[in-house]
Design a protein around this motif. Structure first.
Motif, PDB file in Angstrom:
ATOM      1  N   LYS A   1       0.826  -1.182   0.000  1.00  0.00           N
ATOM      2  CA  LYS A   1       0.000   0.000   0.000  1.00  0.00           C
ATOM      3  C   LYS A   1       0.867   1.241   0.000  1.00  0.00           C
ATOM      4  CE  LYS A   1      -3.901  -2.047   2.480  1.00  0.00           C
ATOM      5  NZ  LYS A   1      -4.824  -1.925   3.648  1.00  0.00           N
ATOM      6  N   ARG A   2       0.412   2.259  -0.697  1.00  0.00           N
ATOM      7  CA  ARG A   2       1.161   3.507  -0.752  1.00  0.00           C
ATOM      8  C   ARG A   2       0.177   4.641  -0.998  1.00  0.00           C
ATOM      9  NH1 ARG A   2       2.003   5.671  -5.691  1.00  0.00           N
ATOM     10  NH2 ARG A   2       1.312   4.460  -7.506  1.00  0.00           N
ATOM     11  N   ILE A   3       0.635   5.828  -0.853  1.00  0.00           N
ATOM     12  CA  ILE A   3      -0.171   7.002  -1.110  1.00  0.00           C
ATOM     13  C   ILE A   3      -0.027   7.390  -2.569  1.00  0.00           C
ATOM     14  CG2 ILE A   3      -0.624   9.408  -0.494  1.00  0.00           C
ATOM     15  CD1 ILE A   3      -1.306   7.414   1.670  1.00  0.00           C
ATOM     16  N   ASP A   4      -1.156   7.524  -3.244  1.00  0.00           N
ATOM     17  CA  ASP A   4      -1.141   7.929  -4.654  1.00  0.00           C
ATOM     18  C   ASP A   4      -0.863   9.431  -4.710  1.00  0.00           C
ATOM     19  OD1 ASP A   4      -1.623   7.613  -7.505  1.00  0.00           O
ATOM     20  OD2 ASP A   4      -3.476   8.755  -7.123  1.00  0.00           O
ATOM     21  N   PRO A   5       0.238   9.840  -5.305  1.00  0.00           N
ATOM     22  CA  PRO A   5       0.616  11.267  -5.287  1.00  0.00           C
ATOM     23  C   PRO A   5      -0.438  12.202  -5.900  1.00  0.00           C
ATOM     24  CG  PRO A   5       2.489   9.903  -5.895  1.00  0.00           C
ATOM     25  CD  PRO A   5       1.299   8.980  -5.896  1.00  0.00           C
ATOM     26  N   PRO A   6      -0.998  11.859  -7.087  1.00  0.00           N
ATOM     27  CA  PRO A   6      -1.935  12.831  -7.675  1.00  0.00           C
ATOM     28  C   PRO A   6      -3.180  13.075  -6.812  1.00  0.00           C
ATOM     29  CG  PRO A   6      -1.187  11.264  -9.321  1.00  0.00           C
ATOM     30  CD  PRO A   6      -0.723  10.726  -7.981  1.00  0.00           C
ATOM     31  N   THR A   7      -3.662  12.034  -6.114  1.00  0.00           N
ATOM     32  CA  THR A   7      -4.928  12.178  -5.370  1.00  0.00           C
ATOM     33  C   THR A   7      -4.733  12.268  -3.874  1.00  0.00           C
ATOM     34  OG1 THR A   7      -5.203   9.769  -5.213  1.00  0.00           O
ATOM     35  CG2 THR A   7      -6.167  10.880  -7.145  1.00  0.00           C
ATOM     36  N   GLY A   8      -3.560  11.799  -3.410  1.00  0.00           N
ATOM     37  CA  GLY A   8      -3.326  11.784  -1.978  1.00  0.00           C
ATOM     38  C   GLY A   8      -4.086  10.684  -1.270  1.00  0.00           C
ATOM     39  N   THR A   9      -4.566   9.695  -2.006  1.00  0.00           N
ATOM     40  CA  THR A   9      -5.367   8.601  -1.455  1.00  0.00           C
ATOM     41  C   THR A   9      -4.525   7.334  -1.407  1.00  0.00           C
ATOM     42  OG1 THR A   9      -7.349   9.570  -2.408  1.00  0.00           O
ATOM     43  CG2 THR A   9      -7.491   7.276  -1.709  1.00  0.00           C
ATOM     44  N   GLU A  10      -4.690   6.553  -0.338  1.00  0.00           N
ATOM     45  CA  GLU A  10      -3.956   5.311  -0.195  1.00  0.00           C
ATOM     46  C   GLU A  10      -4.492   4.283  -1.179  1.00  0.00           C
ATOM     47  OE1 GLU A  10      -2.332   2.557   3.471  1.00  0.00           O
ATOM     48  OE2 GLU A  10      -4.395   3.263   3.528  1.00  0.00           O
ATOM     49  N   THR A  11      -3.619   3.477  -1.738  1.00  0.00           N
ATOM     50  CA  THR A  11      -4.043   2.390  -2.627  1.00  0.00           C
ATOM     51  C   THR A  11      -4.428   1.169  -1.801  1.00  0.00           C
ATOM     52  OG1 THR A  11      -1.816   1.480  -2.853  1.00  0.00           O
ATOM     53  CG2 THR A  11      -2.467   3.239  -4.406  1.00  0.00           C
ATOM     54  N   VAL A  12      -5.112   0.195  -2.444  1.00  0.00           N
ATOM     55  CA  VAL A  12      -5.538  -1.003  -1.723  1.00  0.00           C
ATOM     56  C   VAL A  12      -4.426  -2.039  -1.630  1.00  0.00           C
ATOM     57  CG1 VAL A  12      -7.952  -0.678  -2.334  1.00  0.00           C
ATOM     58  CG2 VAL A  12      -6.484  -2.023  -3.838  1.00  0.00           C
ATOM     59  N   GLY A  13      -3.349  -1.852  -2.359  1.00  0.00           N
ATOM     60  CA  GLY A  13      -2.208  -2.742  -2.208  1.00  0.00           C
ATOM     61  C   GLY A  13      -2.029  -3.755  -3.309  1.00  0.00           C
ATOM     62  N   HIS A  14      -2.800  -3.698  -4.366  1.00  0.00           N
ATOM     63  CA  HIS A  14      -2.528  -4.616  -5.468  1.00  0.00           C
ATOM     64  C   HIS A  14      -2.514  -3.840  -6.791  1.00  0.00           C
ATOM     65  CE1 HIS A  14      -6.996  -4.752  -5.086  1.00  0.00           C
ATOM     66  NE2 HIS A  14      -6.922  -4.650  -6.403  1.00  0.00           N
ATOM     67  N   GLU A  15      -1.818  -4.437  -7.765  1.00  0.00           N
ATOM     68  CA  GLU A  15      -1.610  -3.756  -9.041  1.00  0.00           C
ATOM     69  C   GLU A  15      -1.628  -4.776 -10.163  1.00  0.00           C
ATOM     70  OE1 GLU A  15       1.145  -3.196 -12.340  1.00  0.00           O
ATOM     71  OE2 GLU A  15       1.778  -4.165 -10.481  1.00  0.00           O
TER      72      GLU A  15
ATOM     73  N   ASP B   1      -0.750  -4.870 -14.311  1.00  0.00           N
ATOM     74  CA  ASP B   1      -0.314  -4.223 -15.545  1.00  0.00           C
ATOM     75  C   ASP B   1      -0.223  -2.713 -15.379  1.00  0.00           C
ATOM     76  OD1 ASP B   1       0.589  -4.177 -18.124  1.00  0.00           O
ATOM     77  OD2 ASP B   1      -1.429  -4.146 -19.029  1.00  0.00           O
ATOM     78  N   GLY B   2       0.248  -2.307 -14.197  1.00  0.00           N
ATOM     79  CA  GLY B   2       0.453  -0.890 -13.945  1.00  0.00           C
ATOM     80  C   GLY B   2      -0.776  -0.155 -13.449  1.00  0.00           C
ATOM     81  N   ILE B   3      -1.889  -0.880 -13.322  1.00  0.00           N
ATOM     82  CA  ILE B   3      -3.120  -0.243 -12.863  1.00  0.00           C
ATOM     83  C   ILE B   3      -3.322  -0.574 -11.388  1.00  0.00           C
ATOM     84  CG2 ILE B   3      -5.625  -0.104 -13.153  1.00  0.00           C
ATOM     85  CD1 ILE B   3      -5.202  -0.967 -16.065  1.00  0.00           C
ATOM     86  N   GLU B   4      -3.532   0.449 -10.562  1.00  0.00           N
ATOM     87  CA  GLU B   4      -3.750   0.265  -9.140  1.00  0.00           C
ATOM     88  C   GLU B   4      -5.141   0.788  -8.765  1.00  0.00           C
ATOM     89  OE1 GLU B   4       0.089   0.763  -6.586  1.00  0.00           O
ATOM     90  OE2 GLU B   4       0.126   2.328  -8.150  1.00  0.00           O
ATOM     91  N   GLU B   5      -5.679   0.231  -7.695  1.00  0.00           N
ATOM     92  CA  GLU B   5      -7.005   0.639  -7.204  1.00  0.00           C
ATOM     93  C   GLU B   5      -6.847   1.487  -5.961  1.00  0.00           C
ATOM     94  OE1 GLU B   5     -11.222  -1.313  -5.636  1.00  0.00           O
ATOM     95  OE2 GLU B   5      -9.559  -2.592  -6.319  1.00  0.00           O
ATOM     96  N   LEU B   6      -7.542   2.630  -5.964  1.00  0.00           N
ATOM     97  CA  LEU B   6      -7.482   3.522  -4.814  1.00  0.00           C
ATOM     98  C   LEU B   6      -8.481   3.065  -3.751  1.00  0.00           C
ATOM     99  CD1 LEU B   6      -7.315   6.993  -6.618  1.00  0.00           C
ATOM    100  CD2 LEU B   6      -5.418   5.543  -5.840  1.00  0.00           C
ATOM    101  N   ASP B   7      -8.061   3.167  -2.485  1.00  0.00           N
ATOM    102  CA  ASP B   7      -8.938   2.830  -1.353  1.00  0.00           C
ATOM    103  C   ASP B   7      -9.695   4.092  -0.924  1.00  0.00           C
ATOM    104  OD1 ASP B   7     -10.216   1.513   0.639  1.00  0.00           O
ATOM    105  OD2 ASP B   7      -8.458   1.358   1.961  1.00  0.00           O
ATOM    106  N   THR B   8     -10.606   4.556  -1.831  1.00  0.00           N
ATOM    107  CA  THR B   8     -11.334   5.795  -1.576  1.00  0.00           C
ATOM    108  C   THR B   8     -12.403   5.552  -0.510  1.00  0.00           C
ATOM    109  OG1 THR B   8     -10.994   6.439  -3.889  1.00  0.00           O
ATOM    110  CG2 THR B   8     -12.712   7.638  -2.628  1.00  0.00           C
TER     111      THR B   8
END
Length: 302
Positions: free
Chosen positions: A5-19, A21-28
Motif C-alpha cells: 500500500k502507498r499514497i497515490d501522489p496525484p490524489t493523496g489517497t492510499e491504494t488497496v495494495g494490489h496492481e 499491468d500498472g493499474i492500481e485501485e485507490l482505497d477511496t
C-alpha cells in the motif's frame, strides 16, 4: 500481482495494495453522508424488528411490541364496515321483498350490493353485463319463464332451476319428439314455430300439429305459460337459437339448463340483493297481488 500500500501522489489517497499491468485501485473512503445514512438504516431496522412483526417463526411471525399486524388492521376495518352496514342489512332482511321498491334508498343500496355479488357468483354463466349467451338467459330483457317480479326472481335464486336435491326447485321438462312425430311432421311444426315470429310463412299443417302436441304448455298462440315454465315462442327471444336447424334440434332432443339453488351458498340478504340487482337490469316486472287460490298463483309454483 501484489504491491504494498502507498499514497497515490496525484490524489493523496492510499491504494488497496494490489496492481495489475500498472493499474492500481485507490482505497477511496465512502462519503460521510452515505456512512451516516447506512448507520441510520441499521438503527431503523433494529427498531422496526422490535416494534412490528418481522421475524418469521414456525407458525407465525414475531408480534412486535405494538401488537400491530396488517391482518389485524384488515379485520378491524372489516368489523367497522360490517357495523356500518348492519342497519341496512337488517332493514333489508325485514322488509317484504315486493315492498322494496317503495324504499328508494334501501332499493339503491340493495342493487349496489347485488351488483357486487353478481360479479362474484353469476358472471360465469350470464356474463359481466348479464346478457347471457347460448343456453344462458339474458337477464336484461323482459322474457321470463316463471315471472320477473322481485318475489319470483328471489324464489328462482333460492331454489334454482332443475337443481338436484331441492324439492322446490323450478322445473319444466319438454319431451323429445323424436319417434313421436315423423320427420315430415317435425319439419311442419318447425315451420309453424318460425312463423310465430314472422320468419316463415304460415304453416296450417304445422299449426295443427302444434295445437295437438305443444299448445298444452306453450298455449295456442305460442306465448308460453309461466305455470309450466314454458317459453314464449312468439317474442323472437330464443335461448338456444332461432334458426330452423336449431329449432328442429330442440324439438327432437330438447336441452334443459340447470341453475344452482343459492340457498345454503349465499345468505338470504345477499340473495335478496341479487334479486334487486337482476330486477333493476331493465326487464323487472311489478309485483301483482293475486288471490290465495294455488291455481291462480302460477308464478310462485316451481
Amino acid at each position: 500481482m501484489m504491491a504494498e500500500k502507498r499514497i497515490d501522489p496525484p490524489t493523496g489517497t492510499e491504494t488497496v495494495g494490489h496492481e495489475w499491468d500498472g493499474i492500481e485501485e485507490l482505497d477511496t473512503p465512502m462519503p460521510r453522508w452515505w456512512v451516516w445514512t447506512f448507520i441510520a438504516c441499521v438503527i431503523f431496522a433494529i427498531g422496526y424488528v422490535a416494534v412490528y412483526p418481522a421475524i418469521p417463526m414456525a407458525e407465525k411471525a414475531t408480534t412486535g411490541t405494538l401488537g400491530w399486524s396488517s391482518r389485524g388492521q384488515l379485520s378491524a376495518e372489516m368489523q367497522a364496515e360490517k357495523g356500518r352496514r348492519a342497519p341496512m342489512l337488517t332493514a333489508l332482511s325485514r322488509i317484504p321483498i315486493e315492498r322494496l321498491p317503495q324504499d328508494s334508498a334501501l332499493m339503491q343500496q340493495a342493487v349496489a350490493g347485488g351488483r357486487a355479488a353478481f360479479q362474484v357468483n353469476c358472471v360465469q354463466c350470464h356474463g359481466s353485463g348479464a346478457a347471457g349467451s347460448g343456453g344462458y338467459p339474458n337477464l336484461n330483457d323482459d322474457d321470463w319463464l316463471w315471472g320477473g317480479d322481485l318475489k319470483a326472481i328471489e324464489y328462482t335464486l333460492v331454489h334454482g332451476i332443475r337443481h338436484p336435491g331441492d324439492v322446490a326447485t323450478r322445473t319444466s321438462m319438454m319431451p323429445a319428439f323424436d319417434g313421436i312425430l315423423s320427420p315430415a311432421e317435425i319439419g311442419q311444426v318447425t315451420g309453424h314455430v318460425l312463423s310465430l315470429t314472422g320468419k316463415a310463412a304460415a304453416n296450417p299443417s304445422g299449426a295443427a300439429i302444434f295445437a295437438t302436441n305443444c299448445a298444452s304448455c306453450h298455449g295456442q298462440n305460442g306465448k308460453g305459460s309461466r305455470a309450466f315454465g314454458a317459453p314464449n315462442l312468439a317474442d323472437a327471444i330464443w335461448l338456444y337459437g332461432s334458426s330452423e336447424q336449431e329449432i328442429r334440434r330442440q324439438i327432437l332432443a330438447p336441452r334443459h339448463g340447470v341453475m344452482p339453488a343459492w340457498q345454503g351458498r349465499l345468505d338470504p340478504v345477499t340473495i335478496r340483493m341479487l334479486a334487486a340487482y337482476v330486477h333493476s337490469l331493465g326487464g323487472g316486472e311489478d309485483f301483482v297481488e293475486v288471490a290465495e287460490d294455488p291455481a291462480v298463483q302460477v308464478d310462485e309454483q316451481p
